[in-house]
Design a protein around this motif. Structure first.
Motif, mmCIF file in Angstrom:
data_model
loop_
_atom_site.group_PDB
_atom_site.id
_atom_site.type_symbol
_atom_site.label_atom_id
_atom_site.label_comp_id
_atom_site.label_asym_id
_atom_site.label_seq_id
_atom_site.Cartn_x
_atom_site.Cartn_y
_atom_site.Cartn_z
ATOM 1 N N ASP A 107 0.812 -1.220 0.000
ATOM 2 C CA ASP A 107 0.000 0.000 0.000
ATOM 3 C C ASP A 107 0.845 1.269 0.000
ATOM 4 O O ASP A 107 0.355 2.350 0.321
ATOM 5 C CB ASP A 107 -0.936 0.008 1.212
ATOM 6 N N ARG A 108 2.115 1.167 -0.374
ATOM 7 C CA ARG A 108 2.971 2.353 -0.390
ATOM 8 C C ARG A 108 3.879 2.343 -1.606
ATOM 9 O O ARG A 108 4.120 1.311 -2.237
ATOM 10 C CB ARG A 108 3.829 2.422 0.879
ATOM 11 N N VAL A 109 4.374 3.531 -1.927
ATOM 12 C CA VAL A 109 5.346 3.699 -2.993
ATOM 13 C C VAL A 109 6.635 4.226 -2.375
ATOM 14 O O VAL A 109 6.624 5.250 -1.679
ATOM 15 C CB VAL A 109 4.851 4.673 -4.076
ATOM 16 N N ILE A 110 7.738 3.519 -2.578
ATOM 17 C CA ILE A 110 9.053 3.971 -2.119
ATOM 18 C C ILE A 110 9.709 4.669 -3.303
ATOM 19 O O ILE A 110 10.054 4.026 -4.299
ATOM 20 C CB ILE A 110 9.908 2.786 -1.643
ATOM 21 N N ASP A 111 9.864 5.984 -3.213
ATOM 22 C CA ASP A 111 10.330 6.761 -4.366
ATOM 23 C C ASP A 111 11.735 6.375 -4.825
ATOM 24 O O ASP A 111 12.023 6.376 -6.018
ATOM 25 C CB ASP A 111 10.276 8.255 -4.048
ATOM 26 N N ASN A 112 12.608 6.056 -3.883
ATOM 27 C CA ASN A 112 13.962 5.610 -4.224
ATOM 28 C C ASN A 112 14.218 4.360 -3.391
ATOM 29 O O ASN A 112 14.686 4.424 -2.260
ATOM 30 C CB ASN A 112 14.995 6.704 -3.903
ATOM 31 N N GLY A 113 13.873 3.223 -3.951
ATOM 32 C CA GLY A 113 13.883 2.000 -3.163
ATOM 33 C C GLY A 113 14.728 0.912 -3.765
ATOM 34 O O GLY A 113 15.392 1.084 -4.786
ATOM 35 N N PHE A 114 14.699 -0.250 -3.090
ATOM 36 C CA PHE A 114 15.411 -1.418 -3.598
ATOM 37 C C PHE A 114 14.617 -2.675 -3.285
ATOM 38 O O PHE A 114 13.798 -2.709 -2.349
ATOM 39 C CB PHE A 114 16.825 -1.519 -2.997
ATOM 40 N N VAL A 115 14.902 -3.708 -4.068
ATOM 41 C CA VAL A 115 14.372 -5.048 -3.824
ATOM 42 C C VAL A 115 15.558 -5.993 -3.867
ATOM 43 O O VAL A 115 16.256 -6.073 -4.883
ATOM 44 C CB VAL A 115 13.332 -5.469 -4.878
ATOM 45 N N ARG A 116 15.805 -6.686 -2.764
ATOM 46 C CA ARG A 116 16.915 -7.646 -2.714
ATOM 47 C C ARG A 116 16.350 -9.052 -2.844
ATOM 48 O O ARG A 116 15.408 -9.425 -2.148
ATOM 49 C CB ARG A 116 17.704 -7.500 -1.405
#
Length: 373
Positions: A13-22
């Motif tokens: 339910d959120r947007v991470i503007d500068n994110g990562f997925v490991r």
């Protein structure tokens, strides 16, 4: 280990503007804020299409395993990392042989399961289904198909007003198969009786069903208003006006709205003549219609196009991603495995460019060759 970083991440339910997925192996290990400079693009969960008949010139509807692999590969390149092979109204022997042919593909993970759209449908609302093979629900036939699938049968569409339909819905639920309501001329009350019997999905709501009227609300209002029902929507601007899509998704909320393609073999192919369930289909301008009467015959849509259309209709990235991934996954019992960018789930994701076109597709932690925008 694979790290996708510096991108906008649509996570639940959120947007991470500068994110990562490991990613570790085939699983998502961690999702969070990236400390470095952004690189651009958007990561969304792999799309889940619970209603698709084919694509890339290949079809699921003939029960040919080679064709099924080709169609699945086409949609995978467009971001659909989980899909049901949707069969249409057919003779009993074809339904059984197709089930037997596709069950190993489900075991391999090429398909997430099988969907029978028919043959237990309304003659008056059969749309592009072949009327020659429509029949009343048979629990004996369903038992045989479920047994042949050995767990592969996940979804069956039924018109609830038909004789024996409620018993068929109850049987499906008892056997762990999701029952859907569609291609129906049912009244509001008959539709709710199907929901009461255990149906939890509405098949391409608005299409293939009695249209709503303020004094005779019919299946559309019943399905949109039923708290336990996920409503499928074909977001191509042809099956539904964008305003209808936006309104309906507001009524249901994203937790009960599932984007589907309803795509046929012509998806990704030139205009021309194709086949669906033994009937000739003419595709012109990307619109598929039965040659005999002009009825809409599935679509040429892909899930990335449906996602972009939903956003263009005014839905948020978060809501559109839920409708394209987590909601359909939950509708067929896969919420604990796929449909979201969350630690522990299978590492299925789609990298999108600034225009939400597909850049790369990851399935089970591996990048898919030939990803297409």
């Amino acid at each position: 280990m694979t790290l996708v970083s510096g991108v906008r991440v649509v996570a639940g339910d959120r947007v991470i503007d500068n994110g990562f997925v490991r990613v570790e192996g085939d699983r998502i290990a961690e999702v969070g804020e990236h400390s470095g400079s952004p690189t651009g693009g958007t990561a969304v969960p792999g799309f889940v299409d619970i209603h698709v008949h084919g694509g890339g010139g290949a079809t699921f509807t003939t029960g040919d395993a080679g064709e099924a692999r080709k169609a699945a590969a086409y949609h995978l390149a467009h971001g659909t990392t989980s899909m049901l092979a949707s069969l249409v109204t057919s003779p009993p022997e074809l339904m059984l042989s197709a089930t037997e042919a596709f069950a190993p593909l489900v075991g391999e993970g090429v398909l997430a399961g099988i969907h029978f759209e028919g043959p237990y449908l309304s003659q008056a609302r059969c749309g592009a289904q072949n009327p020659a093979h429509l029949r009343h629900p048979s629990t004996d036939e369903l038992e045989a198909l479920i047994a042949a699938g050995e767990g592969a049968v996940r979804l069956v569409t039924v018109a609830p007003e038909l004789p024996g339909a409620l018993d068929a819905i109850r049987l499906l639920v008892e056997r762990g198969v999701v029952a859907a309501i569609g291609h129906t001329d049912a009244t509001y009350e008959e539709t709710l009786a199907g929901v009461e019997a255990g149906a939890t999905v509405g098949t391409h709501v608005f299409n293939g069903m009695r249209p709503p009227h303020h004094r005779q609300p019919g299946p559309v209002f019943a399905l949109l208003g039923a708290a336990g029902v996920v409503c499928e929507f074909v977001a191509d601007g042809i099956h539904l006006h964008d305003g209808t899509l936006a309104f309906a998704a507001t009524v249901t909320g994203p937790a009960r709205a599932a984007l589907i393609t309803d795509a046929m073999a012509a998806a990704g192919m030139p205009d021309g003549t194709y086949e669906l369930g033994g009937q000739a289909v003419t595709v012109a301008g990307g619109v598929a219609r039965l040659a005999r009467d002009g009825a809409i015959a599935g679509s040429t849509l892909t899930m990335d196009q449906a996602f972009r259309r939903a956003v263009g209709a005014g839905l948020s990235l978060v809501d559109a991603a839920r409708m394209a991934s987590s909601t359909p996954a939950g509708a067929i019992g896969l919420a604990g495995e796929v449909g979201a960018l969350r630690p522990g789930l299978r590492a299925d994701l789609v990298l999108l460019d600034e225009d939400l076109g597909v850049q790369r597709v990851m399935r089970a932690g591996a990048w898919v060759a030939g990803s297409a925008s």
